[in-house]
Structure formats: structure tokens, C-alpha cells
Write an enzyme that holds these catalytic residues in place. Structure first.
Site, PDB file in Angstrom:
ATOM      1  N   TYR A 160      41.198  62.138  43.338  1.00  0.00           N
ATOM      2  CA  TYR A 160      40.351  60.913  44.286  1.00  0.00           C
ATOM      3  C   TYR A 160      41.509  59.923  45.555  1.00  0.00           C
ATOM      4  O   TYR A 160      42.471  59.337  44.456  1.00  0.00           O
ATOM      5  CB  TYR A 160      39.256  59.888  43.644  1.00  0.00           C
ATOM      6  N   ASP A 212      49.561  60.412  46.441  1.00  0.00           N
ATOM      7  CA  ASP A 212      48.347  58.629  46.242  1.00  0.00           C
ATOM      8  C   ASP A 212      49.560  58.703  45.340  1.00  0.00           C
ATOM      9  O   ASP A 212      48.482  58.982  44.059  1.00  0.00           O
ATOM     10  CB  ASP A 212      47.068  59.514  46.016  1.00  0.00           C
ATOM     11  N   LYS A 253      46.287  48.825  43.889  1.00  0.00           N
ATOM     12  CA  LYS A 253      46.489  48.573  42.618  1.00  0.00           C
ATOM     13  C   LYS A 253      47.676  47.423  42.120  1.00  0.00           C
ATOM     14  O   LYS A 253      47.330  46.697  42.754  1.00  0.00           O
ATOM     15  CB  LYS A 253      46.128  49.582  41.667  1.00  0.00           C
TER      16      LYS A 253
HETATM   17  C1  LIG Z   1      41.439  53.383  42.876  1.00  0.00           C
HETATM   18  C2  LIG Z   1      42.120  54.711  44.046  1.00  0.00           C
HETATM   19  C3  LIG Z   1      41.897  54.844  45.295  1.00  0.00           C
HETATM   20  C4  LIG Z   1      41.266  54.536  46.167  1.00  0.00           C
HETATM   21  O1  LIG Z   1      41.280  52.500  46.322  1.00  0.00           O
HETATM   22  P1  LIG Z   1      40.336  51.509  46.700  1.00  0.00           P
HETATM   23  O2  LIG Z   1      41.350  50.229  46.563  1.00  0.00           O
HETATM   24  O3  LIG Z   1      39.658  51.391  45.491  1.00  0.00           O
HETATM   25  O4  LIG Z   1      39.748  51.560  47.700  1.00  0.00           O
HETATM   26  C5  LIG Z   1      42.642  55.583  45.952  1.00  0.00           C
HETATM   27  N1  LIG Z   1      43.481  56.704  45.125  1.00  0.00           N
HETATM   28  C6  LIG Z   1      43.499  56.599  44.329  1.00  0.00           C
HETATM   29  C7  LIG Z   1      44.279  57.849  42.936  1.00  0.00           C
HETATM   30  C8  LIG Z   1      43.548  55.576  43.751  1.00  0.00           C
HETATM   31  O5  LIG Z   1      43.054  55.833  42.115  1.00  0.00           O
END
Ligand SMILES: *Cc1c(COP(=O)(O)O)cnc(C)c1O
Length: 438
Positions: free
Chosen positions: A148, A243, A276
Site C-alpha cells: 500500500y 516506501d 508515520k
Molecule cells: C500508511 C502508509 C501510507 C499512507 O500514509 P498516509 O499518511 O495514511 O496517507 C503509504 N505507504 C505506506 C507503506 C503506509 O504504511
């Protein structure tokens, strides 16, 4: 008459919420759809605990889905946020604290020379994608099933029917044209990677990957797979985008890329995306890379990207105070030890109960799977994760919630331990698990 207002129950709040907010929540997983039941409405949190509207306390293994690595209400962070808020919420002009946060992050992640701050992981991943396309002049992108990257249109894609075919939108409102250039591959599959580069190599702007995937529970990219991915990207002039919104400053101080750099000499991604933990619970994220790539961004280069609240002074204060705790000597060793005690403990308790379970952890992030048969290996891709026992997970989730342990309300989510989780919290969790599995 009592002067105290009657407190609403979780069920009453959920009913009221559903009248004014679609599904009663501002992010879908909070609605408990995967596990059923009533979401808990949280009134406050402290340390390792969250407390709901009915005054029920839970040991929190979500930590706002990762950011709360110090636990809730850490005094140094709280102090930094209060001071920053008193000085002003937002200026729409540069501040010294943005430089400090950028310097702090860059000092810990040597693959990046520069970064830009944004307000959410979605925004960071979306911007990284535009930057990769702008810097390479190419359109195609590769992602992996089960990873994601936020909800930018081009990334809301699931695999098509054949290998190395273009994907289908996973959301209404995303026109097929928008995902026409997005290829979706199975995770940890070297052959699929090679086929894709054979077919499309010169047109692929970037490959985006969660190096330790936390959005299909917990699945690591195998080292040989990552090594081959790096080789193919380099060979074809494709940018490798890590990511690390979830894994960044969560699995290790140098993030997941530091683990792959240890295993693969000279390894580094080209662009990295963070979120995060770097915001410590405030809306803050970032993307960065080598200077030559980052200078493609406006105002220096032709790739447009902007944000009214980007580098927000209160959010940067929160993130900076958080990272300054996280980088203290011994922080990650202690966090990893605690997380491993939880993961190993869960496996032992399951084993005692004769329940097949597999699990893994790194730093302060963990995952466990209810396997179909004992001795089943850890899932290596999305299909294998989805083949684990969802019904058993759901029953376990509710049994744990009833016993004051708040796990992620879906079997395809990772879990998080914070520095505030004590040995007693872990022991209480394992005691609850022993009862729940009975
Ligand atoms: C949480 C997450 C996102 C999206 O971040 P948001 O702050 O919720 O938009 C993107 N990539 C990864 C791997 C994530 O865990």
C-alpha cells in the site's frame, strides 16, 4: 439532577457518527468491517494504553498505525508540541525547524541528500511518483500486490490476469486510463520482475516497494529478490523507490534500507518515502533522494509539488522531538527485544494451545499469521497472506479486545510495539492470548 452529562457508549457514538461521516469513520479500516463489531471511540491515551468512551483501557498495539513509537503523551514530545503551538500554528513561510528536521532525517538515512516535507504518506508517495516520472521522462511504474502506498489514483491498482500485464483500479472513481501505466507484480517473485523488465524495461520510470511490507500483515522482501530488483533498476535506468512510510525509523534507526544495505554491499534506493514515525503522531511525511533527482522539483526544476501546511511548525516540532528520542543509544535494541518477546511469546502460546501460527518481527514492528497447518512457512506474498485463517484471526481479535488488548482490526495489518510497552504489558498480553486461544 446530576451535573455530570451521561457519557455515550461506543455503540451510541458509532450510530451518531454514521449519520454525519460515511461509515462513521474518517479512514475505512477504523470501522472494524473486516472483524465485525463496534469500533472503540478513543477519548485519550497515555503511554502504552488507549482509553475508550466507556472508560475501558486497552494495551495499544496499533499506535495510530505506527507513529506512536514512544507511546502516547511522551513528556519531551508533549513539551515540544505545546511550545511550538504557542509560537504559532502555521506561517506558510519557511522556518528553522524544517531545516532541523530535514538535517535530522538525512543524517540517519545516507541514501538521501535532500528531502521535501509534506503532510501525509499518500501525498509523499504520490509526489515521489511524479518526481520519478519527471526525472526519467518515462510513464510506466511498477508496484507489488499487497503493498500500500496511500490512495493516489495511479497506485490504487490490483494485478491484471496475466503476468506483467497492466492492472485494474481497486477503487471506483479511478479511470482505467489512469492506471494504464501501472504494472502490478507478485511480491518476492524474481521471475516476474525479470519478465517485466524484459518487456517494458526502457519505459519504466520507477519501481515502488514496501521493503518490509506492513500492509499485508508483515512480509519481508527476501534479500536475493531485493538484490535482483536493484540490479534490474540500475541496468534499465529505472528509479527504485522505497516506501518506508511504515518501516521508516520503525524497524531500525536507519530504516529498512539500512538492513538491506547490510545484506547487499553498496545497496541504496534512489528515492525514499517516509511518514508515520517522522511525524510522531502529527500530519507529517517526506520524500527524498539524491540531489540530482530532488533538484527536478519546483522551484528549481519542472516537477510541480506544493503544500499550504507542508513543514507545519507544530508537526515538525513533534517529529523532531520524536526522532531525538528514537536516536538515543540503545533505543532500538530495547524496542526490538520487547517486540521479539511479544512475537516469540505469541508463537509459544499458540504452540501450547495446538494452534498453528507463524510470526516475524523487526525493530518495533511485528506480524503473526494463523497458518492452515503447523509448520507452514511465513507467507512471502499477498496470496499466501490471504490464504491464512481469517476466521480464526477475527475470533482471536475479539477475544483479545474483550481482554483489554487492542490489535489491528484486520489480519492484513502489521502490529506495533512502543518504547512505553513494559515487560508487564507484554506478559499481560500473552496471558490474554493464552486465554483467548483456549
Ligand atoms: C500508511 C502508509 C501510507 C499512507 O500514509 P498516509 O499518511 O495514511 O496517507 C503509504 N505507504 C505506506 C507503506 C503506509 O504504511
Amino acid at each position: 439532577m446530576s451535573t455530570e452529562m451521561k457519557k455515550s457508549t461506543n455503540a451510541e457514538l458509532f450510530e451518531r457518527a454514521q449519520k454525519v461521516i460515511p461509515g462513521g469513520v474518517n479512514s475505512p479500516v477504523r470501522a472494524f468491517r473486516a472483524v465485525g463489531g463496534t469500533p472503540r471511540f478513543i477519548t485519550r491515551a497515555q503511554g502504552a494504553y488507549i482509553i475508550d468512551a466507556e472508560g475501558q483501557r486497552y494495551i495499544d498495539y496499533i499506535g495510530s498505525w505506527g507513529p506512536m513509537i514512544l507511546g502516547h503523551g511522551h513528556p519531551a514530545v508533549l513539551d515540544a508540541v505545546l511550545k511550538a503551538a504557542a509560537d504559532g500554528f502555521s506561517f506558510g513561510a519557511p522556518t528553522e525547524r524544517e531545516i532541523e528536521l530535514a538535517e535530522e532525517i538525512l543524517s540517519l538515512v545516507p541514501s538521501m541528500d535532500q528531502l521535501r516535507l509534506v503532510s501525509s504518506g499518500t501525498e509523499a508517495a504520490m509526489s515521489a511518483l511524479r518526481l520519478a516520472r519527471g526525472a526519467t521522462g518515462r510513464s510506466k511504474i511498477v508496484k507489488f500486490e499487497g503493498c500500500y502506498h496511500g490512495h493516489a489514483d495511479a497506485l490504487l491498482v490490483k494485478a491484471g490476469s496475466g503476468l506483467a500485464t497492466f492492472g485494474h483500479p481497486t477503487s471506483a472513481g479511478v479511470p482505467p486510463e489512469v492506471v494504464r501505466d501501472t504494472l502490478v507484480l507478485p511480491y518476492n517473485d524474481v521471475a516476474a520482475l525479470e519478465t517485466t523488465f524484459d518487456l517494458h524495461g526502457p519505459g519504466i520510470a520507477c519501481v515502488m516497494i514496501e521493503p518490509i511490507a506492513g500492509n499485508m500483515n508483515f512480509v519481508r522482501a527476501a534479500v536475493p529478490f531485493m538484490k535482483r530488483l536493484r540490479e534490474l533498476c540500475t541496468q534499465h535506468g529505472t528509479l527504485l523507490v522505497f516506501d518506508e512510510v511504515m518501516s521508516g525509523f520503525r524497524v531500525a534507526l536507519g530504516s529498512a534500507q539500512s538492513l538491506y544495505a547490510k545484506a547487499i554491499p553498496g545497496f541504496a534506493p534512489d528515492i525514499s518515502v517516509f511518514g508515520k514515525v517522522i511525524g510522531g503522531g502529527m500530519p507529517l511525511a517526506a520524500f527524498g533522494g539524491k540531489r540530482a533527482v530532488m533538484e527536478q522539483l519546483a522551484p528549481l526544476g519542472p516537477v510541480y509539488q506544493a503544500g499550504t501546511l507542508s513543514g507545519n511548525p507544530v508537526a515538525t516540532a513533534c517529529g523532531l522531538a520524536t526522532l531525538r528520542e528514537v536516536r538515543k543509544p540503545g533505543f532500538f535494541d530495547a524496542l526490538a527485544t520487547r517486540t521479539k518477546a511479544l512475537t516469540d511469546g505469541l508463537l509459544a502460546v499458540a504452540n501450547e494451545a495446538g494452534v498453528p501460527m507463524a510470526g516475524d518481527c523487526e525493530g518495533g514492528m511485528f506480524g503473526f499469521f494463523f497458518s492452515r497447518a503447523s509448520g507452514d512457512p511465513l507467507p512471502q506474498n499477498y496470496g499466501a497472506v490471504m490464504a491464512t485463517d481469517k476466521e480464526r484471526f477475527n475470533r482471536f481479535f475479539h477475544a483479545m479486545l474483550d481482554r483489554g488488548v487492542y490489535l489491528a482490526p484486520a489480519m492484513y495489518e502489521a502490529g506495533f510495539v512502543s518504547a512505553a510497552h513494559s515487560a508487564d504489558d507484554i506478559a499481560a498480553t500473552l496471558h490474554a492470548a493464552r486465554e483467548a486461544l483456549r
